[in-house]
Design an enzyme around this catalytic site. Structure first.
Site, short mmCIF file in Angstrom:
data_model
loop_
_atom_site.label_atom_id
_atom_site.label_comp_id
_atom_site.label_asym_id
_atom_site.label_seq_id
_atom_site.Cartn_x
_atom_site.Cartn_y
_atom_site.Cartn_z
N ASN A 118 86.91 -14.07 47.06
CA ASN A 118 87.35 -15.10 46.13
C ASN A 118 88.87 -15.27 46.16
OD1 ASN A 118 87.73 -16.06 42.91
ND2 ASN A 118 85.98 -16.89 44.01
N ARG A 138 90.51 -17.41 42.91
CA ARG A 138 89.99 -18.78 42.97
C ARG A 138 89.28 -19.15 41.69
NH1 ARG A 138 85.92 -22.49 44.36
NH2 ARG A 138 86.69 -24.17 45.70
N CYS A 139 88.45 -18.24 41.18
CA CYS A 139 87.73 -18.51 39.94
C CYS A 139 88.69 -18.80 38.79
CB CYS A 139 86.86 -17.31 39.55
SG CYS A 139 85.41 -17.05 40.58
N MET A 140 89.85 -18.13 38.78
CA MET A 140 90.77 -18.24 37.66
C MET A 140 91.71 -19.44 37.77
SD MET A 140 91.85 -14.30 36.83
CE MET A 140 92.68 -14.06 38.40
#
Length: 398
Positions: free
Chosen positions: A340, A385-387
């Site tokens: 990620n 990436r998620c954040m």
């Protein structure tokens, strides 16, 4: 593409990003509710904030403008219509009953924008109100009347920019539904996004931003699995084709294993022709290329994901960098969000420092890795990436 917003690839130089600094909503997590709220553990909030601040600073050090979701929400709530919409969404839960709902409507409406934003994000507990009535009498003091939203940390999921249009996504898990409501408020009422085109709505079929990868101009890959449904991919494809935002959507079924709920937990891009991929699943991944055939969709036969992606991008092949050096290491590092990564530009990415083997493989392949700490941030199972929700990326030169 406007100067204010627009994204047409995963690796174009990042200019503006939306983050959410973890706050009071994380302090609401307990051993009783963390499963319901989709966290694997109870984070040390102060340390999580320090780690997030370092993440934001790493972005600023590379000349990336950082927008904070909480600040944008507070500013949007200065609009009376936004406030009324926000309050209505927060109290629609059928658990509340009429007496408590009427009380909360009045109490929330009386708050100033900053206080209201805090209540919407951090939730409201039964012992924080004096509503009276049967419902509050039968609930425990610590029960939430409005649930907290600890997953706001993962701003990627509730919206994604597709060229100069924004898709406000439809989150599948009950614990996350209100995240999309708040994100929709920001894009509707904040002056920064006045006039922004909307390509998707949070009331449509389930699509989550972690499943949407902009492989290159005109090419989207969308994971299909626990969070994004086949109907969601179909609806998104219809809408992006109608607005000429893409020419190909690759529907990629994701085998549901622990910590593989989104496509970006399995695969991210680190260069225009290079992907970081989880090798334990890479050989099995397939994609169905969806294109427009007049007003209908044409769905091709399944092909290996990397083959279908290269064809859609018009290149010979996609270079592959595997997470880890062997199946066990790969599984450990994938669990720790090794896949990620967030690309800041071609061949430059941010990754958690703890994914040592994966970071070494990236650097051996010519990718610059900016390491950040994530021992507490990762308790919700999400990486850089998620954040992050990129709002503006520069086009890739050449």
């Amino acid at each position: 593409m406007t100067e204010a917003y627009g994204v047409d690839s995963e690796v174009g130089p990042l200019r503006t990003v939306m983050l959410h600094r973890p706050g009071k909503e994380l302090r609401r997590l307990t051993p009783r509710n963390n499963d319901k709220l989709l966290f694997d553990g109870i984070p040390w909030v102060g340390r999580a904030q320090d780690e997030h601040d370092a993440f934001a600073q790493a972005l600023r050090d590379r000349d990336v403008e950082v927008l904070y979701l909480g600040t944008l929400l507070t500013e949007a709530l200065a609009d009376p219509e936004a406030r009324a919409t926000a309050v209505a969404g927060a109290i629609e839960d059928l658990r509340l009953g009429d007496t408590l709902r009427d009380y909360l409507r009045t109490a929330l409406t009386a708050l100033d924008p900053a206080e209201l934003a805090e209540a919407l994000m951090a939730g409201v507990r039964n012992d924080e109100v004096r509503a009276g009535g049967l419902v509050t009498s039968l609930l425990a003091h610590e029960d939430f009347l409005i649930d907290p939203l600890p997953n706001l940390l993962f701003t990627r999921d509730s919206s994604v920019w597709i060229r100069d249009s924004v898709a406000v996504t439809s989150l599948a898990m009950p614990a996350r539904v209100r995240e999309s409501q708040l994100t929709a408020l920001i894009y509707r009422f904040h002056p920064r996004f006045a006039g922004a085109d909307k390509v998707y709505d949070h009331q449509l079929e389930h699509v989550e931003g972690g499943d949407v990868l902009a492989l290159g101009p005109g090419v989207l890959a969308v994971g299909v699995g626990e969070r994004t449904t086949p109907a969601g991919v179909e609806r998104l494809a219809q809408r992006v084709f109608a607005k000429d935002l893409a020419h190909t959507v690759l529907a990629v079924p994701i085998a549901q294993q622990r910590a593989t709920m989104h496509l970006d937990t399995v695969c991210t891009m680190v260069d225009v022709d290079t992907v970081l991929i989880y090798p334990n699943m890479a050989e099995e991944m397939r994609a169905l290329a969806v294109t427009a055939d007049g007003d209908q969709l044409h769905v091709a036969e399944p092909e290996p994901f990397l083959v279908a992606a290269a064809k859609a991008l018009g290149i010979d092949t996609l270079r592959r960098i595997d997470t880890g050096l062997d199946p066990v290491t790969a599984e450990r590092e994938q669990w720790d969000d090794g896949n990620n990564t967030l690309a800041l530009a071609p061949r430059v990415c941010i990754a958690y420092e703890r994914t040592v083997e994966t970071n070494a493989r990236l650097e051996e392949s010519g990718i610059e890795v900016i390491r950040i700490s994530g021992s507490e941030l990762g308790s919700g199972r999400g990486g850089p990436r998620c954040m992050s929700c990129p709002v503006l990326r520069a086009p890739i030169a050449g």
